[in-house]
Design an enzyme around this catalytic site. Structure first.
Site, short mmCIF file in Angstrom:
data_model
loop_
_atom_site.label_atom_id
_atom_site.label_comp_id
_atom_site.label_asym_id
_atom_site.label_seq_id
_atom_site.Cartn_x
_atom_site.Cartn_y
_atom_site.Cartn_z
N ASP A 39 -83.07 -6.68 -38.08
CA ASP A 39 -82.82 -6.69 -39.52
C ASP A 39 -83.91 -5.87 -40.23
OD1 ASP A 39 -81.10 -8.80 -41.54
OD2 ASP A 39 -82.82 -7.74 -42.40
N ILE A 40 -83.51 -5.12 -41.23
CA ILE A 40 -84.45 -4.23 -41.93
C ILE A 40 -85.46 -5.03 -42.77
CG2 ILE A 40 -83.19 -3.84 -44.12
CD1 ILE A 40 -83.68 -0.82 -43.65
N ASN A 97 -73.29 -15.57 -42.76
CA ASN A 97 -72.93 -15.77 -44.16
C ASN A 97 -71.50 -15.29 -44.37
OD1 ASN A 97 -75.43 -16.79 -45.14
ND2 ASN A 97 -76.29 -14.73 -44.99
N GLU A 105 -73.85 -10.07 -48.02
CA GLU A 105 -74.10 -8.79 -48.69
C GLU A 105 -73.34 -7.65 -48.05
OE1 GLU A 105 -78.26 -8.00 -48.55
OE2 GLU A 105 -78.79 -9.81 -49.68
N VAL A 106 -73.26 -7.66 -46.74
CA VAL A 106 -72.65 -6.52 -46.04
C VAL A 106 -71.26 -6.93 -45.54
CG1 VAL A 106 -72.90 -4.88 -44.15
CG2 VAL A 106 -74.94 -5.70 -45.36
N HIS A 110 -71.17 -10.20 -39.29
CA HIS A 110 -72.41 -10.15 -38.51
C HIS A 110 -72.98 -11.54 -38.34
CE1 HIS A 110 -73.29 -9.46 -42.77
NE2 HIS A 110 -74.42 -10.13 -42.58
N HIS A 112 -76.65 -13.44 -37.72
CA HIS A 112 -78.11 -13.33 -37.70
C HIS A 112 -78.64 -14.21 -36.55
CE1 HIS A 112 -78.55 -11.91 -42.04
NE2 HIS A 112 -77.31 -12.39 -42.06
P1 5GP Z 1 -75.91 -10.94 -45.22
O1 5GP Z 1 -76.48 -11.46 -46.50
O2 5GP Z 1 -74.75 -10.00 -45.48
O3 5GP Z 1 -75.57 -12.03 -44.26
O4 5GP Z 1 -77.07 -10.14 -44.51
C1 5GP Z 1 -77.16 -8.75 -44.50
C2 5GP Z 1 -78.45 -8.42 -43.80
O5 5GP Z 1 -78.44 -7.04 -43.52
C3 5GP Z 1 -79.71 -8.71 -44.60
O6 5GP Z 1 -80.55 -9.60 -43.87
C4 5GP Z 1 -80.37 -7.33 -44.78
O7 5GP Z 1 -81.78 -7.35 -44.70
C5 5GP Z 1 -79.75 -6.53 -43.65
N1 5GP Z 1 -79.61 -5.10 -43.91
C6 5GP Z 1 -79.12 -4.53 -45.04
N2 5GP Z 1 -79.11 -3.18 -44.92
C7 5GP Z 1 -79.60 -2.92 -43.68
C8 5GP Z 1 -79.84 -1.70 -42.98
O8 5GP Z 1 -79.58 -0.59 -43.45
N3 5GP Z 1 -80.35 -1.80 -41.73
C9 5GP Z 1 -80.64 -3.01 -41.16
N4 5GP Z 1 -81.14 -2.99 -39.93
N5 5GP Z 1 -80.43 -4.17 -41.80
C10 5GP Z 1 -79.92 -4.13 -43.05
#
Ligand code: 5GP
Length: 124
Positions: A39-40, A97, A105-106, A110, A112
């Site tokens: 994760d970034i 999520n 967010e994405v 996915h 984690h």
């Molecule tokens: P969500 O809230 O959708 O479950 O989590 C999305 C995750 O993707 C977040 O923890 C965020 O830090 C990670 N993320 C967002 N953009 C990028 C990216 O460009 N590269 C990587 N490696 N992680 C990302």
């Protein structure tokens, strides 16, 4: 119709671009079903994202529409990643999520993986 309320799958989402190699990632594992990368913005000493190679916007969409082999292959990959990272003995947490209340967010499904220290309360 998409299952999750997140809209149709958007090929331009950030994880689709990572899958296509258009954006870099720190890869930790890859097989026919999944890609795993750091994760970034890590929220634990180990914070890895595992994504299926198929275009699903969310867990709900993946569970409802992916073939059984794809679902099994994906979750087997999640466990393999955790094992490869040495997390089985100390333990780890997986989290997905799903939708707005969970702050997804994405819009590419996915999971984690968190580990590397004793984790805190389950929900914030
Ligand atoms: P969500 O809230 O959708 O479950 O989590 C999305 C995750 O993707 C977040 O923890 C965020 O830090 C990670 N993320 C967002 N953009 C990028 C990216 O460009 N590269 C990587 N490696 N992680 C990302």
């Amino acid at each position: 119709m998409p299952v999750s309320g997140l809209g149709p799958y958007d090929d331009a989402n950030i994880f689709a671009r990572i899958l296509r190699g258009e954006l870099p990632c720190r890869k930790v594992y890859e097989d026919d079903y999944a890609l795993a990368f750091d994760d970034i913005a890590p929220q634990a000493p180990v914070h890895v994202l595992v994504i299926p190679k198929t275009p699903h916007v969310s867990f709900a969409d993946f569970a409802a529409t992916a073939p059984a082999e794809t679902i099994a292959g994906f979750f087997a990959a999640v466990a393999k990643v955790a094992k490869q990272l040495g997390l089985e003995e100390p333990g780890y947490r997986i989290l997905a999520n799903m939708g707005h209340h969970a702050h997804q967010e994405v819009p590419h499904f996915h999971v984690h993986i968190f580990g590397g220290r004793k984790l805190g309360a389950m929900l914030a």
